[in-house]
Write an enzyme that holds these catalytic residues in place. Structure first.
Site, PDB file in Angstrom:
ATOM      1  N   ARG A  78      -2.347   8.507   3.869  1.00 54.77           N
ATOM      2  CA  ARG A  78      -2.532   9.402   5.020  1.00 54.77           C
ATOM      3  C   ARG A  78      -1.226   9.833   5.686  1.00 54.77           C
ATOM      4  O   ARG A  78      -1.211  10.698   6.535  1.00 54.77           O
ATOM      5  CB  ARG A  78      -3.472   8.741   6.052  1.00 54.77           C
ATOM      6  CG  ARG A  78      -4.919   8.732   5.603  1.00 54.77           C
ATOM      7  CD  ARG A  78      -5.777   7.807   6.449  1.00 54.77           C
ATOM      8  NE  ARG A  78      -5.647   6.410   6.020  1.00 54.77           N
ATOM      9  CZ  ARG A  78      -6.240   5.375   6.615  1.00 54.77           C
ATOM     10  NH1 ARG A  78      -6.994   5.578   7.685  1.00 54.77           N
ATOM     11  NH2 ARG A  78      -6.078   4.148   6.161  1.00 54.77           N
ATOM     12  N   GLY A 111       0.821  -1.221   0.000  1.00 54.86           N
ATOM     13  CA  GLY A 111       0.000   0.000   0.000  1.00 54.86           C
ATOM     14  C   GLY A 111       0.848   1.262   0.000  1.00 54.86           C
ATOM     15  O   GLY A 111       2.051   1.247   0.273  1.00 54.86           O
ATOM     16  N   ASN A 147      -1.518   4.541  10.429  1.00 51.95           N
ATOM     17  CA  ASN A 147      -2.031   5.078   9.164  1.00 51.95           C
ATOM     18  C   ASN A 147      -1.691   6.541   8.956  1.00 51.95           C
ATOM     19  O   ASN A 147      -1.718   7.027   7.842  1.00 51.95           O
ATOM     20  CB  ASN A 147      -3.540   4.879   9.101  1.00 51.95           C
ATOM     21  CG  ASN A 147      -3.900   3.399   9.210  1.00 51.95           C
ATOM     22  OD1 ASN A 147      -3.571   2.620   8.334  1.00 51.95           O
ATOM     23  ND2 ASN A 147      -4.515   3.026  10.309  1.00 51.95           N
ATOM     24  N   GLN A 187       2.809  -6.860  -6.177  1.00 53.11           N
ATOM     25  CA  GLN A 187       1.398  -6.549  -6.492  1.00 53.11           C
ATOM     26  C   GLN A 187       1.468  -5.242  -7.285  1.00 53.11           C
ATOM     27  O   GLN A 187       1.611  -4.171  -6.699  1.00 53.11           O
ATOM     28  CB  GLN A 187       0.604  -6.357  -5.192  1.00 53.11           C
ATOM     29  CG  GLN A 187      -0.881  -6.113  -5.426  1.00 53.11           C
ATOM     30  CD  GLN A 187      -1.601  -5.593  -4.192  1.00 53.11           C
ATOM     31  OE1 GLN A 187      -0.992  -5.058  -3.268  1.00 53.11           O
ATOM     32  NE2 GLN A 187      -2.914  -5.725  -4.183  1.00 53.11           N
ATOM     33  N   THR A 208      -6.415  -5.542  -0.098  1.00 51.59           N
ATOM     34  CA  THR A 208      -5.674  -6.533   0.691  1.00 51.59           C
ATOM     35  C   THR A 208      -5.961  -7.967   0.234  1.00 51.59           C
ATOM     36  O   THR A 208      -5.086  -8.831   0.300  1.00 51.59           O
ATOM     37  CB  THR A 208      -6.002  -6.371   2.184  1.00 51.59           C
ATOM     38  OG1 THR A 208      -7.429  -6.227   2.338  1.00 51.59           O
ATOM     39  CG2 THR A 208      -5.332  -5.144   2.771  1.00 51.59           C
ATOM     40  N   TYR A 244      41.234  16.036  12.804  1.00 55.47           N
ATOM     41  CA  TYR A 244      40.595  15.092  11.886  1.00 55.47           C
ATOM     42  C   TYR A 244      41.575  13.973  11.601  1.00 55.47           C
ATOM     43  O   TYR A 244      42.676  14.210  11.092  1.00 55.47           O
ATOM     44  CB  TYR A 244      40.197  15.779  10.561  1.00 55.47           C
ATOM     45  CG  TYR A 244      39.771  14.753   9.541  1.00 55.47           C
ATOM     46  CD1 TYR A 244      38.631  13.982   9.766  1.00 55.47           C
ATOM     47  CD2 TYR A 244      40.524  14.500   8.404  1.00 55.47           C
ATOM     48  CE1 TYR A 244      38.251  12.992   8.874  1.00 55.47           C
ATOM     49  CE2 TYR A 244      40.142  13.511   7.497  1.00 55.47           C
ATOM     50  CZ  TYR A 244      38.999  12.765   7.745  1.00 55.47           C
ATOM     51  OH  TYR A 244      38.619  11.783   6.875  1.00 55.47           O
TER      52      TYR A 244
HETATM   53  C1  UD1 Z   1      -7.202  -2.966   7.204  1.00 57.30           C
HETATM   54  C2  UD1 Z   1      -8.420  -3.885   7.247  1.00 57.30           C
HETATM   55  C3  UD1 Z   1      -9.287  -3.492   8.426  1.00 57.30           C
HETATM   56  C4  UD1 Z   1      -8.493  -3.580   9.707  1.00 57.30           C
HETATM   57  C5  UD1 Z   1      -7.208  -2.749   9.622  1.00 57.30           C
HETATM   58  C6  UD1 Z   1      -6.331  -3.081  10.815  1.00 57.30           C
HETATM   59  C7  UD1 Z   1      -8.874  -4.468   4.926  1.00 57.30           C
HETATM   60  C8  UD1 Z   1      -9.770  -4.272   3.768  1.00 57.30           C
HETATM   61  N1  UD1 Z   1      -9.154  -3.766   6.016  1.00 57.30           N
HETATM   62  O1  UD1 Z   1      -7.684  -1.658   6.982  1.00 57.30           O
HETATM   63  O2  UD1 Z   1     -10.413  -4.373   8.516  1.00 57.30           O
HETATM   64  O3  UD1 Z   1      -9.294  -3.125  10.791  1.00 57.30           O
HETATM   65  O4  UD1 Z   1      -6.486  -3.085   8.425  1.00 57.30           O
HETATM   66  O5  UD1 Z   1      -5.210  -2.242  10.873  1.00 57.30           O
HETATM   67  O6  UD1 Z   1      -7.960  -5.249   4.859  1.00 57.30           O
HETATM   68  N2  UD1 Z   1      -1.973  -3.349   1.264  1.00 57.30           N
HETATM   69  C9  UD1 Z   1      -1.437  -4.052   0.212  1.00 57.30           C
HETATM   70  N3  UD1 Z   1      -2.066  -3.998  -1.015  1.00 57.30           N
HETATM   71  C10 UD1 Z   1      -3.199  -3.274  -1.207  1.00 57.30           C
HETATM   72  C11 UD1 Z   1      -3.742  -2.565  -0.119  1.00 57.30           C
HETATM   73  C12 UD1 Z   1      -3.107  -2.629   1.101  1.00 57.30           C
HETATM   74  O7  UD1 Z   1      -0.417  -4.715   0.349  1.00 57.30           O
HETATM   75  O8  UD1 Z   1      -3.707  -3.292  -2.348  1.00 57.30           O
HETATM   76  C13 UD1 Z   1      -1.276  -3.415   2.580  1.00 57.30           C
HETATM   77  C14 UD1 Z   1      -0.855  -2.064   3.120  1.00 57.30           C
HETATM   78  O9  UD1 Z   1       0.466  -1.758   2.719  1.00 57.30           O
HETATM   79  C15 UD1 Z   1      -0.988  -2.247   4.626  1.00 57.30           C
HETATM   80  C16 UD1 Z   1      -2.009  -3.353   4.775  1.00 57.30           C
HETATM   81  O10 UD1 Z   1      -2.168  -3.948   3.520  1.00 57.30           O
HETATM   82  O11 UD1 Z   1       0.216  -2.642   5.228  1.00 57.30           O
HETATM   83  C17 UD1 Z   1      -3.357  -2.813   5.260  1.00 57.30           C
HETATM   84  O12 UD1 Z   1      -3.800  -1.807   4.367  1.00 57.30           O
HETATM   85  P1  UD1 Z   1      -4.429  -0.455   4.904  1.00 57.30           P
HETATM   86  O13 UD1 Z   1      -4.770   0.369   3.730  1.00 57.30           O
HETATM   87  O14 UD1 Z   1      -3.603   0.124   5.974  1.00 57.30           O
HETATM   88  O15 UD1 Z   1      -5.801  -1.046   5.508  1.00 57.30           O
HETATM   89  P2  UD1 Z   1      -6.729  -0.394   6.616  1.00 57.30           P
HETATM   90  O16 UD1 Z   1      -7.600   0.612   5.960  1.00 57.30           O
HETATM   91  O17 UD1 Z   1      -5.943   0.021   7.775  1.00 57.30           O
HETATM   92 CA    CA Z   2      -3.804   0.157   8.263  1.00 60.19          CA
END
Ligand code: UD1
Ligand code: CA
Length: 450
Positions: free
Chosen positions: A16, A12, A227, A72, A78, A366
């Site tokens: 934010r 990701g 985040n 990816q 996720t 030095y």
């Molecule tokens: C996610 C969960 C949420 C949970 C929270 C806990 C999902 C849909 N939601 O939300 O239920 O409460 O974590 O902290 O999973 N990432 C990828 N590829 C992507 C998108 C994200 O690898 O396409 C990775 C990000 O780098 C990150 C992790 O997945 O490390 C979570 O993504 P993030 O966008 O932070 O999810 P949250 O909105 O926090």
């Molecule tokens: Ca997160």
């Protein structure tokens, strides 16, 4: 026996965080966030850890040269991230995978083990935590105590899903690869984010009558996600407090502990003494009886027993021998090496330079690309001129040599054992053992005019 692997979701962007750096590379106690996630998983999974990378993937890969990666290319959510990893995990012969968000830097080995133990043989298990404010976390929906699904904050509708309970998804899952293979293709992206959510696997598995467990981990902060910058700052403080508390209880003496930042990768022996504010990063080692005074920054250094680092020093990649004295206001750069009882004083910089036992460089110098023998004395203002604009050259100073103040040693050059260099000299030729060299304009005293 079933083979388990771990998968860290780290593709990701971290919008934010408002940063050019991928979120998982943001720094906590001197290391990228992912280091701490990896450190919690390594004792449990050994080599069997993969990371899904995407946003600025090359940067993440470069930061972890020994890790295993899956790309990816488009960050479609996720669930989509997990899907990308299936071929690699299948090829490695894994039966189950622990998936964890890469933005959980407070994760610990104990939390991982406890979760896996409680997950047992469930087809799918996930960790939940209970917060006073569910915020942007995915919400756990239960019916009669049994998990029904996870609904993302954006998609949550109290009319449809009931009142918010505060039980949220922590972002750690254990599932069989066969479940992932069957259910991932069934995910839809028809939701408020237009993403394929890993969390939808929960509802799909429940609907198929599979064993799904939501493991209630109370309000354990170890599972909280980062985040935004406020959360990063908060988590770094928690990591700092945890590290400092562990050191205090092991017998390390800390003054102003709240102002001491120590990487959990560093080893500080019981009986060492540190005064805050100070920062110790990387894989540093501080031995019993060594002390570090306030306002020092130390990274990847080895500080032996009884050595004293006085205030306002900056040390990186240096070795400080037993009983050596450093500072105040000294700078030791990579490759600086102080043997026992050597002294380095104020405004002295060392780089790739070894100071022999009991040798002293106490003021304003030095010393780069140099070896300095036992008991030598380096006068104030001595400079090793090691660089001609293209190449670096060595300076060798023999044991018990005495270098007068304000001397320039133009490398490559050697000053012999017991030799003496007169103050203000520019030394361009070797000085034999036990001889004296003076290389400066002769003083003329003339009658004063006017
Ligand atoms: C996610 C969960 C949420 C949970 C929270 C806990 C999902 C849909 N939601 O939300 O239920 O409460 O974590 O902290 O999973 N990432 C990828 N590829 C992507 C998108 C994200 O690898 O396409 C990775 C990000 O780098 C990150 C992790 O997945 O490390 C979570 O993504 P993030 O966008 O932070 O999810 P949250 O909105 O926090
Ligand atoms: Ca997160």
């Amino acid at each position: 026996m079933a083979k388990n692997a771990a998968l860290i979701l780290a593709a990701g962007k971290g919008t934010r965080m408002c940063s050019d750096k991928p979120k998982v590379l943001q720094n906590l106690l001197g290391e990228p966030m992912l280091t701490w996630v990896q450190a919690a998983l390594a004792p449990v999974f050994g080599e069997d850890i993969w990371m899904v990378v995407g946003h600025r993937a090359e940067m993440v890969e470069a930061a972890f040269p020994h890790a295993r990666f899956v790309r990816q290319t488009e960050q479609l959510g996720t669930g989509h991230a997990l899907l990308q990893a299936l071929p690699a995990l299948t090829e490695a012969g894994c039966d189950r995978v622990l998936v964890v968000n890469g933005d959980t830097p407070l994760l610990t080995e104990d939390v991982v083990r406890d979760f896996m133990g409680r997950a047992g043989q469930a087809d799918l298990a996930f960790a939940s935590i209970t917060l006073s404010d569910a915020g942007a976390y995915g919400r756990v929906v239960r019916q009669g105590g049994e998990v029904h699904g996870i609904v993302e904050a954006k998609d949550y509708d109290t009319a449809l899903h009931g009142p918010v309970t505060g039980e949220v998804n922590a972002g750690m899952y254990l599932l069989s690869l066969s479940l992932a293979q069957t259910l991932l293709p069934c995910l839809s992206n028809e939701n408020r984010s237009g993403e394929y959510y890993i969390t939808d696997l929960v509802g799909l598995a429940v609907a198929r009558g599979l064993t799904v467990r939501g493991i209630d981990c109370g309000s354990d902060e170890s599972l909280m996600g980062v985040n935004a910058p406020q959360e990063l700052a908060h988590m770094e403080e928690r990591l700092q407090a945890r590290t400092v508390a562990a050191l205090l209880s092991s017998g390390v003496m800390l003054h102003a502990p709240a102002q001491i930042r120590i990487s959990p990768l560093s080893v500080i022996e019981p009986g060492a003494e540190l005064t805050g504010p100070c920062e110790i990063y990387g894989r540093s080692f501080v031995a019993r009886g060594a002390s570090i005074a306030s306002h020092c920054v130390v990274r990847d250094c080895h500080i032996a027993a009884g050595a004293q680092i006085r205030s306002f020093c900056h040390l990186e990649g240096a070795q400080v021998g037993e009983g050596a004295l450093v500072g105040p206001f000294a700078r030791l750069r990579p490759g600086a090496e102080l043997a026992e009882d050597a002294h380095v004083g104020n405004f002295v910089e060392l780089k790739k330079a070894r100071l022999g036992r009991g040798a002293k460089a106490n003021h304003l110098s030095y010393l780069g690309d140099a070896t300095i023998g036992e008991g030598a004395n380096i006068g104030a203002g001595t400079i090793t001129c090691n660089y001609d604009g293209k190449h670096k050259y060595q300076t060798a100073i023999g044991p018990r040599a005495f270098i007068g103040s304000n001397t320039a040693l133009v490398a490559p050059v050697r000053v012999g054992e017991g030799a003496l260099v007169g103050a203000g000299s520019v030394i361009t030729r070797d000085v034999p053992d036990n001889e004296m060299a003076v290389a400066r304009g002769r003083q003329k005293n003339l009658p004063r005019r006017g």
